[in-house]
Enzyme design. Structure first.
Site, PDB file in Angstrom:
ATOM      1  N   SER A 157       0.843  -1.194   0.000  1.00 48.88           N
ATOM      2  CA  SER A 157       0.000   0.000   0.000  1.00 48.88           C
ATOM      3  C   SER A 157       0.882   1.250   0.000  1.00 48.88           C
ATOM      4  O   SER A 157       1.693   1.429  -0.907  1.00 48.88           O
ATOM      5  CB  SER A 157      -0.957  -0.047   1.196  1.00 48.88           C
ATOM      6  OG  SER A 157      -1.983   0.893   1.068  1.00 48.88           O
ATOM      7  N   ASP A 249      -9.903  -3.933  -5.089  1.00 49.21           N
ATOM      8  CA  ASP A 249      -9.052  -2.924  -4.462  1.00 49.21           C
ATOM      9  C   ASP A 249      -9.127  -1.650  -5.289  1.00 49.21           C
ATOM     10  O   ASP A 249      -8.885  -1.679  -6.495  1.00 49.21           O
ATOM     11  CB  ASP A 249      -7.602  -3.435  -4.417  1.00 49.21           C
ATOM     12  CG  ASP A 249      -6.643  -2.469  -3.746  1.00 49.21           C
ATOM     13  OD1 ASP A 249      -7.068  -1.370  -3.333  1.00 49.21           O
ATOM     14  OD2 ASP A 249      -5.455  -2.819  -3.618  1.00 49.21           O
ATOM     15  N   HIS A 279      -7.992  -5.254  -0.845  1.00 49.83           N
ATOM     16  CA  HIS A 279      -6.842  -4.518  -0.325  1.00 49.83           C
ATOM     17  C   HIS A 279      -6.565  -4.962   1.111  1.00 49.83           C
ATOM     18  O   HIS A 279      -7.470  -5.113   1.918  1.00 49.83           O
ATOM     19  CB  HIS A 279      -7.130  -3.019  -0.355  1.00 49.83           C
ATOM     20  CG  HIS A 279      -5.956  -2.170  -0.023  1.00 49.83           C
ATOM     21  ND1 HIS A 279      -5.053  -1.748  -0.964  1.00 49.83           N
ATOM     22  CD2 HIS A 279      -5.512  -1.665   1.168  1.00 49.83           C
ATOM     23  CE1 HIS A 279      -4.115  -1.016  -0.401  1.00 49.83           C
ATOM     24  NE2 HIS A 279      -4.364  -0.955   0.899  1.00 49.83           N
TER      25      HIS A 279
END
Length: 310
Positions: A157, A249, A279
């Protein structure tokens, strides 16, 4: 394909208890909840030959760093891993489970630096800290037992964003590899995945917007490649990369676009989308088989790339 049944069950559990999205909490609440969720999903942490907590000199003072050594061998190929959390949440403990697993499976030294968080210390503080961490590993490779010519960067991320930025900023002395797990690559990306992922009970486009608002004091900084690596004009000369994305995501498309642009610039790239996943799945090895599979894939990639240089 449909949402993975186990991911769907986690979503249903959040909905049943009326869980509050992180972006509706106070900062302290969100930071505590994020760490608790990651620990719950990570399962039992793997034992590692040696785990050491230390500090390194950041641009504005000492910062924490944790080293995971899988064996007594020296020097070791090395991964500098940046934790996720939207530049707002997280810390060294956030990525503890993943770093233990990668150290063992890849047979490499894993170094996880702390970096300053937004909104208290917004962009470019985190970038400067991560660059300082890589420089520290290189300068102290002999003492740390690291091979200075076999250093990779990685992260998930926002950590993937920082890894991509560090790789771009160190092309004068290229790193050996990149591991980019569902990275943010473009501020306010207008992508289908960002528009489509609007589910309150999962990481969604509102989550992404909240993190960006915390990270940037001036929206104009979003055009800076140190914020949006996808916007860099030249991606040639970057180290080989494994890019991991998740089907459900909001960051999926910008991560895949970055992989495609690197490949078009002549960078060796492996792109792997995990269908049915959302995610955050990479840190959930305790509950998701696909998380264990993704970590194993990342470890094998690091072992191959850092050993063979291909």
């Amino acid at each position: 394909m449909p949402l993975d049944p186990q991911v769907a069950a986690l979503r249903a559990e959040r909905m049943a208890r009326g869980a509050t999205p992180l972006y509706e909490m106070t900062l302290d609440e969100a930071r505590a909840a994020d760490l608790a969720d990651i620990r719950a999903g990570g399962g039992t942490a793997e034992p590692v030959f040696e785990v050491t907590d230390a500090t390194f000199p950041g641009p504005a003072g000492e910062l924490p760093v944790r080293l995971y050594r899988p064996c007594a061998d020296r020097p070791l190929r090395t991964l500098v891993y940046f934790f996720g959390g939207g530049w707002t949440l997280g810390g060294i403990d956030t990525s503890d489970g993943v770093c233990r697993a990668l150290a063992n499976a890849a047979g490499c030294l894993v170094v996880t630096p702390g970096y300053r968080l937004a909104p208290e210390l917004p962009f470019p503080a985190a970038v400067h800290d991560c660059l300082a961490a890589v420089a520290w590993v290189r300068e102290n490779a002999g003492r740390l037992g690291a091979d200075p010519d076999r250093i990779a960067v990685g992260g998930d991320s926002a950590g993937g964003n920082l890894a991509a930025v560090v790789a771009q900023q160190t092309r004068d002395r290229p790193l050996a590899a990149q591991l980019l797990v569902y990275p943010n690559t473009c501020y306010h990306a207008d992508t289908r995945s960002l528009r489509d992922n609007d589910d309150r009970w999962m990481f969604n486009r509102h989550s992404v917007d909240w993190y960006w608002r915390n990270y940037l004091t001036d929206p104009a900084d979003g055009r800076d490649p140190r914020v949006s690596p996808l916007l860099a004009t030249d991606l040639s000369g970057l180290p080989p990369a494994l890019v991991v994305t998740a089907e459900y995501d909001p960051l999926r498309d910008e991560g895949e676009r970055y992989a495609e642009r690197m490949r078009a610039a002549g960078v060796p790239v492996e792109l792997s989308r995990y269908d049915g996943m959302a995610h955050g799945f990479f840190t959930m090895s305790g509950v998701l088989p696909d998380a264990r599979r993704a970590v194993a894939q990342a470890a094998e990639y690091l072992r191959k790339t850092l050993t063979d240089g291909t």
